[in-house]
Design an enzyme around this catalytic site. Structure first.
Site, PDB file in Angstrom:
ATOM      1  N   SER A 123      18.388  99.074  80.453  1.00 11.00           N
ATOM      2  CA  SER A 123      17.079  99.322  80.714  1.00 11.00           C
ATOM      3  C   SER A 123      15.555 100.406  79.300  1.00 11.00           C
ATOM      4  O   SER A 123      15.116  99.946  79.089  1.00 11.00           O
ATOM      5  CB  SER A 123      16.484 100.286  81.815  1.00 11.00           C
ATOM      6  OG  SER A 123      16.660  99.579  83.094  1.00 11.00           O
ATOM      7  N   PHE A 183      22.034  90.044  93.530  1.00  7.23           N
ATOM      8  CA  PHE A 183      22.568  90.703  92.984  1.00  7.23           C
ATOM      9  C   PHE A 183      23.782  91.879  93.790  1.00  7.23           C
ATOM     10  O   PHE A 183      23.778  93.321  93.076  1.00  7.23           O
ATOM     11  CB  PHE A 183      21.279  90.927  92.296  1.00  7.23           C
ATOM     12  CG  PHE A 183      20.282  90.632  91.467  1.00  7.23           C
ATOM     13  CD1 PHE A 183      21.005  90.056  90.609  1.00  7.23           C
ATOM     14  CD2 PHE A 183      19.124  90.158  92.158  1.00  7.23           C
ATOM     15  CE1 PHE A 183      20.286  89.348  89.624  1.00  7.23           C
ATOM     16  CE2 PHE A 183      18.243  89.087  91.446  1.00  7.23           C
ATOM     17  CZ  PHE A 183      18.922  88.914  90.235  1.00  7.23           C
ATOM     18  N   TYR A 222      10.091 102.426  90.028  1.00  2.00           N
ATOM     19  CA  TYR A 222      10.953 102.195  89.070  1.00  2.00           C
ATOM     20  C   TYR A 222      10.706 100.713  89.355  1.00  2.00           C
ATOM     21  O   TYR A 222      11.652 100.217  90.275  1.00  2.00           O
ATOM     22  CB  TYR A 222      12.115 102.453  89.050  1.00  2.00           C
ATOM     23  CG  TYR A 222      12.585 102.644  87.790  1.00  2.00           C
ATOM     24  CD1 TYR A 222      12.217 102.917  86.268  1.00  2.00           C
ATOM     25  CD2 TYR A 222      13.842 101.213  87.232  1.00  2.00           C
ATOM     26  CE1 TYR A 222      12.480 101.796  84.822  1.00  2.00           C
ATOM     27  CE2 TYR A 222      14.743 101.185  86.362  1.00  2.00           C
ATOM     28  CZ  TYR A 222      13.816 101.347  84.971  1.00  2.00           C
ATOM     29  OH  TYR A 222      14.823 100.532  83.730  1.00  2.00           O
ATOM     30  N   SER A 223      10.063 100.052  88.844  1.00  2.00           N
ATOM     31  CA  SER A 223      10.806  98.038  89.752  1.00  2.00           C
ATOM     32  C   SER A 223      10.774  97.441  88.540  1.00  2.00           C
ATOM     33  O   SER A 223       9.801  97.154  86.836  1.00  2.00           O
ATOM     34  CB  SER A 223       9.463  97.558  90.166  1.00  2.00           C
ATOM     35  OG  SER A 223       9.591  96.071  90.332  1.00  2.00           O
ATOM     36  N   ASN A 224      11.981  96.736  87.801  1.00  2.00           N
ATOM     37  CA  ASN A 224      12.104  95.704  86.977  1.00  2.00           C
ATOM     38  C   ASN A 224      11.621  94.645  86.947  1.00  2.00           C
ATOM     39  O   ASN A 224      11.286  94.069  85.494  1.00  2.00           O
ATOM     40  CB  ASN A 224      14.354  95.396  87.484  1.00  2.00           C
ATOM     41  CG  ASN A 224      14.718  96.349  86.774  1.00  2.00           C
ATOM     42  OD1 ASN A 224      14.826  97.017  85.800  1.00  2.00           O
ATOM     43  ND2 ASN A 224      15.569  96.547  88.000  1.00  2.00           N
ATOM     44  N   GLY A 359      19.406 103.284  80.190  1.00  2.00           N
ATOM     45  CA  GLY A 359      19.297 102.908  80.975  1.00  2.00           C
ATOM     46  C   GLY A 359      20.574 101.634  81.272  1.00  2.00           C
ATOM     47  O   GLY A 359      22.015 102.861  80.600  1.00  2.00           O
TER      48      GLY A 359
END
Length: 422
Positions: A123, A183, A222-224, A359
């Site tokens: 990240s 995932f 938090y969202s990718n 990250g």
């Protein structure tokens, strides 16, 4: 990474396996941003036989006490067996002042980790991507308060009310695609799923299987997916891939010769430490994977020297205009987001606040931090593996940052005060 408050649904049963039941999705866990306890705790796999990892030999004679302490802090990751390798570097006033490594580059070889080695930065990629987007803002190609609908019509729910700023600071409420069973850290993922190639739109489509976490601007999570959408916006405005645009605007001008934003190339080029995951048969080498599963949310590769040079340029004002750099440091008022700006995260330490990002991607964990004036930068990578004591491992990882940033005295006085949220 924080836990998802939304209920998880089995929208992809084919991707789930009995071995994955009850496990945290690997990419959601690995693309974590916490430097504090949450990062290592989220990423530690189930315990099994742990390989012995000897520390790399280092000649510390004549080194200043602070750098000897930083060497010892790095060894505190590998000597107890928390990681197979650890690398670190500090840049002061534009010059690399400390660079070190401990542990091994590959289990079973005894070859020491190379302080100049490359690694997947997870990240920390978001800071590169946010900087690129903010350059476009500075060029008046878009505004931070533009609605997503005007840029990518109908892409996600609530696109009429989500702003670009809310994507950058994780207040959009958009679901995180990494919660999908595709995932999960399962045998299926280890044996083939990690080589799957994804387009940016594919990842957004996975996210759209899940409901928004909250109404835009009403909370922080938090969202990718937010940064996948930022990547799509960059591509829409420039006509180039996000990878090429980051390379053209940042990597090449700064001569970051060991930094790469790969598409779906599965290898780490050049010298590098291998990364491992747990399995019932022991450690599995996960150095090779398809980084398109992380893409503009976390697919980058770099070195500690390049990351410190990047932060030196960014915080030193050489990549953004003052207005956009100030905007990066505007944190949200919501809970855990109070230390998160626009692709920058604040870490409060015994010697003051630092800005950067942490990250991870399966096998690799990264920290990069810089003083607000850009005069001191720090970067570290570790291949965390099967820590026998998670709390101690968390403290050791924090100690690396505090020692490198503040010196031996500050670290001894209270490393636990170095914490980011989440």
């Amino acid at each position: 990474m924080t836990a998802d408050p939304t209920a998880r649904t089995a929208s992809n049963p084919a991707a789930a396996t009995p071995a994955a039941a009850g496990r945290r999705p690997v990419l959601r866990a690995a693309l974590a941003l916490a430097v504090g306890a949450g990062l290592l705790a989220a990423l530690a796999p189930a315990a099994a036989a742990r390989p012995a990892v000897p520390a790399a030999a280092a000649d510390t004679a004549g080194r200043p006490a602070d750098w000897q302490a930083a060497d010892a802090a790095l060894a505190g990751m590998t000597d107890p067996g928390y990681s197979t390798s650890a690398l670190g570097a500090v840049r002061v006033d534009g010059r690399l002042a400390w660079s070190s490594a401990t542990g091994v580059a590959e289990l079973g070889t005894g070859r020491p980790a190379d302080p100049r080695g490359a690694f997947r930065i997870g990240s920390a990629t978001k800071t590169f991507v946010a900087t690129t987007l903010l350059q476009l803002v500075g060029e008046h190609r878009l505004n931070l308060d533009d609605r997503l609908e005007s840029l990518l019509p109908g892409t996600v729910p609530n696109s009429h009310t989500i702003t670009v700023r809310q994507l950058l600071n994780h207040t959009s409420g958009v679901a995180d695609y990494t919660q999908d069973p595709a995932f999960d850290f399962s045998d299926q993922w280890l044996n083939g799923g990690r080589y799957t190639s994804y387009r940016l739109r594919d990842l957004v489509d996975l996210a759209n299987r899940y409901p928004p976490a909250f109404a835009p601007g009403q909370d922080w999570q938090y969202s990718n997916t937010n940064y996948i959408l930022i990547g799509m916006i960059i591509e829409k405005l420039t006509g180039h891939s996000w990878n090429d645009e980051v390379t053209r605007r940042i990597v090449r001008p700064l001569r970051l010769t060991d930094t790469w934003m790969p598409g779906d190339f599965p290898f780490v080029p050049g010298p590098h430490a291998h990364a491992y995951a747990k399995s019932s048969a022991g450690p599995v080498d996960v150095t090779e994977l398809n980084p398109s599963m992380a893409a503009s949310a976390g697919g980058g590769i770099s070195t500690t020297a390049d990351l410190t040079a990047f932060l030196d340029a960014l915080l030193g004002g050489r990549l953004l205009r003052p207005a956009e750099l100030a905007a990066m440091k505007e944190t949200t008022p919501h809970g855990e987001g109070q230390t998160y700006g626009l692709g920058l995260q604040r870490l409060d330490t015994p010697c003051g606040a630092f800005w950067g990002h942490a990250g991870g991607i399966p096998g690799y964990r990264t920290m990069m931090l810089a003083s607000p004036d850009g005069r001191r930068e720090f970067a570290a990578s570790t291949t965390f593996y099967d820590a026998p004591d998670e709390d101690a491992a968390n403290a050791a990882w924090r100690r690396v940052a505090v020692t490198a940033l503040c010196g031996a005295g500050a670290a001894a006085a209270g490393p636990a005060s170095a914490r980011t949220t989440p």
